[in-house]
Design a protein around this motif. Sequence first.
Motif, PDB file in Angstrom:
ATOM      1  N   GLU A 131      46.013  29.867  27.835  1.00 27.37           N
ATOM      2  CA  GLU A 131      45.311  29.380  29.019  1.00 27.37           C
ATOM      3  C   GLU A 131      44.656  30.577  29.704  1.00 27.37           C
ATOM      4  OE1 GLU A 131      46.640  27.808  33.305  1.00 27.37           O
ATOM      5  OE2 GLU A 131      47.345  26.519  31.684  1.00 27.37           O
ATOM      6  N   HIS A 132      43.411  30.828  29.378  1.00 25.50           N
ATOM      7  CA  HIS A 132      42.720  32.018  29.853  1.00 25.50           C
ATOM      8  C   HIS A 132      41.394  31.620  30.484  1.00 25.50           C
ATOM      9  CE1 HIS A 132      40.870  36.004  29.869  1.00 25.50           C
ATOM     10  NE2 HIS A 132      42.071  36.511  29.627  1.00 25.50           N
ATOM     11  N   TYR A 133      41.195  32.030  31.735  1.00 26.78           N
ATOM     12  CA  TYR A 133      40.017  31.569  32.470  1.00 26.78           C
ATOM     13  C   TYR A 133      38.704  32.031  31.836  1.00 26.78           C
ATOM     14  CZ  TYR A 133      40.269  36.263  34.640  1.00 26.78           C
ATOM     15  OH  TYR A 133      40.323  37.606  34.856  1.00 26.78           O
ATOM     16  N   GLU A 134      38.694  33.214  31.231  1.00 26.13           N
ATOM     17  CA  GLU A 134      37.446  33.696  30.641  1.00 26.13           C
ATOM     18  C   GLU A 134      37.080  32.922  29.380  1.00 26.13           C
ATOM     19  OE1 GLU A 134      36.420  37.841  30.460  1.00 26.13           O
ATOM     20  OE2 GLU A 134      38.138  38.360  31.722  1.00 26.13           O
ATOM     21  N   ALA A 135      38.058  32.622  28.546  1.00 32.49           N
ATOM     22  CA  ALA A 135      37.777  31.895  27.311  1.00 32.49           C
ATOM     23  C   ALA A 135      37.178  30.521  27.631  1.00 32.49           C
ATOM     24  CB  ALA A 135      39.046  31.746  26.484  1.00 32.49           C
ATOM     25  N   ALA A 136      37.795  29.806  28.574  1.00 29.60           N
ATOM     26  CA  ALA A 136      37.272  28.493  28.959  1.00 29.60           C
ATOM     27  C   ALA A 136      35.891  28.623  29.588  1.00 29.60           C
ATOM     28  CB  ALA A 136      38.241  27.815  29.921  1.00 29.60           C
ATOM     29  N   PHE A 137      35.701  29.652  30.406  1.00 30.40           N
ATOM     30  CA  PHE A 137      34.418  29.839  31.076  1.00 30.40           C
ATOM     31  C   PHE A 137      33.302  30.092  30.063  1.00 30.40           C
ATOM     32  CE2 PHE A 137      31.084  32.269  33.065  1.00 30.40           C
ATOM     33  CZ  PHE A 137      30.903  31.628  34.276  1.00 30.40           C
ATOM     34  N   PHE A 138      33.548  30.964  29.087  1.00 30.72           N
ATOM     35  CA  PHE A 138      32.489  31.267  28.123  1.00 30.72           C
ATOM     36  C   PHE A 138      32.242  30.106  27.162  1.00 30.72           C
ATOM     37  CE2 PHE A 138      33.487  35.812  29.214  1.00 30.72           C
ATOM     38  CZ  PHE A 138      32.272  36.045  29.836  1.00 30.72           C
ATOM     39  N   ALA A 139      33.256  29.273  26.942  1.00 28.59           N
ATOM     40  CA  ALA A 139      33.011  28.042  26.185  1.00 28.59           C
ATOM     41  C   ALA A 139      32.030  27.168  26.961  1.00 28.59           C
ATOM     42  CB  ALA A 139      34.325  27.304  25.947  1.00 28.59           C
ATOM     43  N   ALA A 140      32.242  27.080  28.282  1.00 35.24           N
ATOM     44  CA  ALA A 140      31.327  26.306  29.127  1.00 35.24           C
ATOM     45  C   ALA A 140      29.927  26.903  29.100  1.00 35.24           C
ATOM     46  CB  ALA A 140      31.859  26.262  30.561  1.00 35.24           C
ATOM     47  N   TYR A 156      34.520  24.294  32.620  1.00 35.45           N
ATOM     48  CA  TYR A 156      34.486  24.966  33.915  1.00 35.45           C
ATOM     49  C   TYR A 156      35.709  24.584  34.748  1.00 35.45           C
ATOM     50  CZ  TYR A 156      29.708  26.744  33.371  1.00 35.45           C
ATOM     51  OH  TYR A 156      28.590  27.422  32.960  1.00 35.45           O
ATOM     52  N   ARG A 157      36.112  23.330  34.689  1.00 32.53           N
ATOM     53  CA  ARG A 157      37.298  22.894  35.423  1.00 32.53           C
ATOM     54  C   ARG A 157      38.542  23.585  34.859  1.00 32.53           C
ATOM     55  NH1 ARG A 157      37.969  21.478  40.246  1.00 32.53           N
ATOM     56  NH2 ARG A 157      36.183  20.046  40.070  1.00 32.53           N
ATOM     57  N   ALA A 158      38.614  23.690  33.542  1.00 27.50           N
ATOM     58  CA  ALA A 158      39.750  24.371  32.926  1.00 27.50           C
ATOM     59  C   ALA A 158      39.772  25.845  33.322  1.00 27.50           C
ATOM     60  CB  ALA A 158      39.679  24.241  31.407  1.00 27.50           C
ATOM     61  N   SER A 159      38.590  26.468  33.381  1.00 25.26           N
ATOM     62  CA  SER A 159      38.497  27.867  33.792  1.00 25.26           C
ATOM     63  C   SER A 159      38.953  28.045  35.234  1.00 25.26           C
ATOM     64  CB  SER A 159      37.062  28.369  33.637  1.00 25.26           C
ATOM     65  OG  SER A 159      36.935  29.695  34.098  1.00 25.26           O
ATOM     66  N   LEU A 160      38.532  27.126  36.093  1.00 25.62           N
ATOM     67  CA  LEU A 160      38.918  27.200  37.496  1.00 25.62           C
ATOM     68  C   LEU A 160      40.431  27.084  37.654  1.00 25.62           C
ATOM     69  CD1 LEU A 160      38.158  27.352  40.471  1.00 25.62           C
ATOM     70  CD2 LEU A 160      37.763  24.881  40.437  1.00 25.62           C
ATOM     71  N   SER A 165      45.689  29.787  38.724  1.00 26.52           N
ATOM     72  CA  SER A 165      47.053  30.136  38.299  1.00 26.52           C
ATOM     73  C   SER A 165      47.205  31.640  38.170  1.00 26.52           C
ATOM     74  CB  SER A 165      47.369  29.462  36.960  1.00 26.52           C
ATOM     75  OG  SER A 165      47.352  28.050  37.084  1.00 26.52           O
ATOM     76  N   HIS A 166      46.195  32.277  37.617  1.00 23.37           N
ATOM     77  CA  HIS A 166      46.239  33.725  37.437  1.00 23.37           C
ATOM     78  C   HIS A 166      46.286  34.447  38.784  1.00 23.37           C
ATOM     79  CE1 HIS A 166      45.290  37.651  35.637  1.00 23.37           C
ATOM     80  NE2 HIS A 166      44.447  37.816  36.643  1.00 23.37           N
ATOM     81  N   MET A 167      45.468  33.995  39.731  1.00 24.30           N
ATOM     82  CA  MET A 167      45.394  34.678  41.020  1.00 24.30           C
ATOM     83  C   MET A 167      46.604  34.404  41.905  1.00 24.30           C
ATOM     84  SD  MET A 167      41.408  34.881  42.131  1.00 24.30           S
ATOM     85  CE  MET A 167      41.827  36.224  43.278  1.00 24.30           C
ATOM     86  N   ALA A 168      47.354  33.362  41.587  1.00 25.23           N
ATOM     87  CA  ALA A 168      48.606  33.142  42.313  1.00 25.23           C
ATOM     88  C   ALA A 168      49.572  34.293  42.060  1.00 25.23           C
ATOM     89  CB  ALA A 168      49.234  31.815  41.886  1.00 25.23           C
ATOM     90  N   LEU A 169      49.450  34.904  40.879  1.00 26.20           N
ATOM     91  CA  LEU A 169      50.296  36.046  40.517  1.00 26.20           C
ATOM     92  C   LEU A 169      49.580  37.383  40.707  1.00 26.20           C
ATOM     93  CD1 LEU A 169      51.834  34.637  37.203  1.00 26.20           C
ATOM     94  CD2 LEU A 169      52.905  34.732  39.453  1.00 26.20           C
ATOM     95  N   ASN A 170      48.234  37.342  40.672  1.00 22.45           N
ATOM     96  CA  ASN A 170      47.430  38.558  40.782  1.00 22.45           C
ATOM     97  C   ASN A 170      46.337  38.341  41.827  1.00 22.45           C
ATOM     98  OD1 ASN A 170      48.417  40.036  38.087  1.00 22.45           O
ATOM     99  ND2 ASN A 170      48.012  37.889  37.598  1.00 22.45           N
ATOM    100  N   PRO A 171      46.699  38.299  43.105  1.00 22.60           N
ATOM    101  CA  PRO A 171      45.731  37.912  44.150  1.00 22.60           C
ATOM    102  C   PRO A 171      44.594  38.895  44.367  1.00 22.60           C
ATOM    103  CG  PRO A 171      47.786  38.692  45.120  1.00 22.60           C
ATOM    104  CD  PRO A 171      48.040  38.547  43.657  1.00 22.60           C
ATOM    105  N   ASP A 172      44.733  40.126  43.888  1.00 18.26           N
ATOM    106  CA  ASP A 172      43.691  41.125  44.094  1.00 18.26           C
ATOM    107  C   ASP A 172      42.945  41.467  42.803  1.00 18.26           C
ATOM    108  OD1 ASP A 172      44.101  41.410  46.853  1.00 18.26           O
ATOM    109  OD2 ASP A 172      45.807  42.729  46.507  1.00 18.26           O
ATOM    110  N   ASP A 173      42.825  40.507  41.924  1.00 20.60           N
ATOM    111  CA  ASP A 173      42.076  40.692  40.680  1.00 20.60           C
ATOM    112  C   ASP A 173      40.623  40.282  40.928  1.00 20.60           C
ATOM    113  OD1 ASP A 173      40.853  40.492  38.183  1.00 20.60           O
ATOM    114  OD2 ASP A 173      42.694  39.864  37.187  1.00 20.60           O
ATOM    115  N   PRO A 174      39.701  41.244  41.051  1.00 25.16           N
ATOM    116  CA  PRO A 174      38.319  40.886  41.392  1.00 25.16           C
ATOM    117  C   PRO A 174      37.601  40.120  40.289  1.00 25.16           C
ATOM    118  CG  PRO A 174      38.465  43.212  40.839  1.00 25.16           C
ATOM    119  CD  PRO A 174      39.877  42.693  40.891  1.00 25.16           C
TER     120      PRO A 174
END
Length: 267
Positions: A131-140, A156-160, A165-174
């Motif tokens: 479950e990786h936001y970039e992989a889903a985003f680039f598929a979109a 795009y919804r899957a990426s979001l 989920s990622h930012m819940a653990l890494n809130p300062d990931d730009p």
Amino acid sequence: KSLEYAKEMYRGAIDIDPDYALAWAGLAASAAQVAHLYPGVSSSEDDIAQADRASAKALDLDPTLADAHAARGFALFLLEQYEEAEAAFQRAIELDPQQFEAHFFYGRTCFQQGRFEDALRLFSAASEIGEHYEAAFFAAQSLEAMDRSEEAAVFYRASLEASESHMALNPDDPRAATFRAVAHGRLDEREEGFKWAERALSIDPADAGVKYNVACLYAVEGEVSRAVDILEQAVDAGFSRRAWVENDPDLDALRDDARFQGLLERI
């Protein structure tokens, strides 16, 4: 900073065991990622050379290691040796069909060449592996490039969801914040997208990749002047992938803009 720390740890592992192929593959992948994401911050040519040497060493030590082939493909992708990169990625996938990085960066290689159908297949597979936001985003994005917007919305919804989920653990990931912003924009949540875009810029104002992705959001939303302003900042910060800019459908609204055309010549 985390990638530089990873490189340090892999070097430490190699000092303890110089024949540990996985450590060499990890060093190669980390150096390649630094060169790929932060060309304006690091000495990207040195990182690419390090990725080239370390991935070759990993393969020499263990030619059956999927991670080594994936790292080798990543290095060759950055060297724009696309046929050799694809062969390395294919071998990594043969050895380990669940190898995320091989699918993902093979997809990046295809996308950069405008081969969107192949890119979609690989990004879709990568998003199923993890479950990786970039992989889903680039598929979109691959679907968008083929004028299949309704299908793209699912990714795009899957990426979001993955970025949240990622930012819940890494809130300062730009970088995650930028993908979150753009996904909101693609899902017609314009103001939420702008909010996360500006949040991403505030987290790390020097990140060229963040600036590029934020520029894409503003371009898609029709904010041409703001998009070109930030794209100029991205190039000033070191963004230098002309082939990607030429094939990125997110920037289509900028194609006729004189400032954009001049900017393209600078890259």
